[in-house]
Design a protein around this motif. Structure first.
Motif, PDB file in Angstrom:
ATOM      1  N   MET A  81       0.929  -1.247   0.118  1.00 18.17           N
ATOM      2  CA  MET A  81       0.017   0.123  -0.070  1.00 18.17           C
ATOM      3  C   MET A  81       0.915   1.262   0.038  1.00 18.17           C
ATOM      4  SD  MET A  81      -3.150   0.975   2.349  1.00 18.17           S
ATOM      5  CE  MET A  81      -2.411   0.742   3.975  1.00 18.17           C
ATOM      6  N   SER A  85      -0.482   2.981  -3.565  1.00 17.58           N
ATOM      7  CA  SER A  85      -1.639   2.870  -2.796  1.00 17.58           C
ATOM      8  C   SER A  85      -2.766   2.847  -3.673  1.00 17.58           C
ATOM      9  CB  SER A  85      -1.964   4.293  -1.942  1.00 17.58           C
ATOM     10  OG  SER A  85      -1.922   5.363  -2.965  1.00 17.58           O
ATOM     11  N   TYR A  88      -3.158  -0.805  -4.954  1.00 14.54           N
ATOM     12  CA  TYR A  88      -3.511  -1.492  -3.666  1.00 14.54           C
ATOM     13  C   TYR A  88      -4.988  -1.486  -3.621  1.00 14.54           C
ATOM     14  CZ  TYR A  88      -4.245  -2.949   1.115  1.00 14.54           C
ATOM     15  OH  TYR A  88      -4.804  -3.576   2.096  1.00 14.54           O
ATOM     16  N   LYS A  89      -5.400  -0.382  -3.824  1.00 18.84           N
ATOM     17  CA  LYS A  89      -7.124  -0.228  -3.721  1.00 18.84           C
ATOM     18  C   LYS A  89      -7.751  -0.784  -4.795  1.00 18.84           C
ATOM     19  CE  LYS A  89      -6.580   4.308  -1.380  1.00 18.84           C
ATOM     20  NZ  LYS A  89      -6.799   5.655  -1.385  1.00 18.84           N
ATOM     21  N   ARG A 272     -17.810  -0.677  -4.853  1.00 19.49           N
ATOM     22  CA  ARG A 272     -16.384  -0.781  -5.303  1.00 19.49           C
ATOM     23  C   ARG A 272     -15.941  -1.818  -4.397  1.00 19.49           C
ATOM     24  NH1 ARG A 272     -12.101   1.863  -7.386  1.00 19.49           N
ATOM     25  NH2 ARG A 272     -13.300   3.590  -7.654  1.00 19.49           N
ATOM     26  N   GLY A 274     -12.318  -3.504  -3.152  1.00 16.39           N
ATOM     27  CA  GLY A 274     -11.031  -3.160  -3.309  1.00 16.39           C
ATOM     28  C   GLY A 274     -10.130  -4.100  -2.339  1.00 16.39           C
ATOM     29  N   GLU A 277     -10.205  -5.832   1.893  1.00 17.38           N
ATOM     30  CA  GLU A 277     -11.508  -5.766   2.329  1.00 17.38           C
ATOM     31  C   GLU A 277     -11.881  -6.895   3.081  1.00 17.38           C
ATOM     32  OE1 GLU A 277     -15.794  -5.469  -0.029  1.00 17.38           O
ATOM     33  OE2 GLU A 277     -14.844  -3.662   0.042  1.00 17.38           O
TER      34      GLU A 277
END
Length: 301
Positions: A81, A85, A88-89, A272, A274, A277
């Motif tokens: 991340m 970042s 990663y998301k 979403r 990601g 989660e």
């Protein structure tokens, strides 16, 4: 006496079917929607068996529906991340994606595509109980190599929004893979030619992005491509009008909600999914399933 039993059963089943048909249109039911019972009779002088199947559906007639449209990008091991970042998301690990798909299956969710949603709003077919749409943006290579095999284990449908100009590049699906996905339960939709920001593009540039992508994909898969996703979720009223003018029937955003109607089909919202989660958050974001109704159908083999 034995020869008459199937006839009585058939008449009884036919009466039940007619009773149900008065209030609920019958669907082109998929295997996922049906619970087949043991055969209850044979037609005299034939090898035909009679089954009753029980189907749970969302009856036709709702002007708006609560339907989770899940939004995925990469199905890969997320990068660190701190180092990336955004990557990663946008990334869901294969293990997490497998767990999510298995959870949907075990909890009775039925993935549908946008053709199914279109048929529902047109009053042609009901939706199965607990419907859900699984979408993938951009057309990364792992859509074919990783996501599709996981979906195929449960015969799940999905929708892939393809950036046509990226097809065949490193890290993206090939044209042959797009065609294979289209023939195996993955609905192909458009995501422009170059993933352009349409909200800040000129009219001419926007129409080229919309029309050229649509036409290229249609030539590849051999049928109309009428569904669209706004790149990065960026749109405005002018872009919505241009999407409609280009010949699309629906468009999805990155706005978070599960409520949809035919009237707002050019601004359908998504959920979403990601990196990182939790399963608890994934399940919570699906919302409350719509009420459904059971119907019984006579099936002859």
């Amino acid at each position: 006496m034995r020869r008459g039993t199937p006839l009585v059963a058939l008449v009884a089943a036919g009466f039940l079917l007619l009773q149900v048909g008065d209030s609920t249109p019958l669907p082109e039911a998929s295997a996922a929607m049906l619970e087949k019972q043991a055969p209850f009779g044979m037609a005299a002088g034939t090898d035909h068996e009679f089954f009753l199947t029980h189907t749970r559906v969302i009856p036709i007639g709702r002007s708006s529906i609560s339907l989770p449209i899940l939004m995925y990008h990469y199905i890969r091991q997320p990068p660190p991340m701190l180092a990336d970042s955004l990557g990663y998301k946008l990334s869901v690990s294969p293990a997490d994606f497998t767990a999510q798909v298995d959870s949907l299956w075990s909890n009775g969710y039925h993935p549908v595509d946008l053709n199914d949603v279109r048929a529902y709003f047109a009053g042609k077919e009901p939706l199965p109980a607990k419907p859900i749409v699984i979408t993938f943006d951009d057309g990364y290579a792992d859509l074919y190599t990783t996501a599709y095999p996981i979906l195929a284990r449960h015969k799940f449908k999905a929708v892939a929004y393809i950036v046509s100009g990226f097809v065949g590049r490193g890290g993206y699906v090939s044209a042959d893979q797009v065609a294979q996905l289209d023939h195996n339960g993955i609905q192909i939709a458009s995501h422009t030619v170059d993933h352009a920001d349409l909200a800040s593009s000129s009219y001419g540039s926007t129409m080229r992005e919309l029309v050229d992508s649509k036409q290229w994909l249609e030539k590849l898969v051999g049928h109309p491509v009428i569904d669209f996703a706004y790149p990065s979720g960026k749109f405005n009223p002018q872009v919505v009008a241009e999407v409609q003018r280009a010949g699309y029937d629906t468009a999805v955003t990155t706005v978070d909600s599960v409520e949809h109607s035919r009237a707002d089909r050019y601004m359908w919202t998504r959920i979403r999914v990601g990196g990182g989660e939790s399963m608890a958050d994934f399940t919570k974001n699906l919302g409350t399933p719509m009420p459904c109704k059971s119907i019984t159908v006579l099936h002859i083999e």
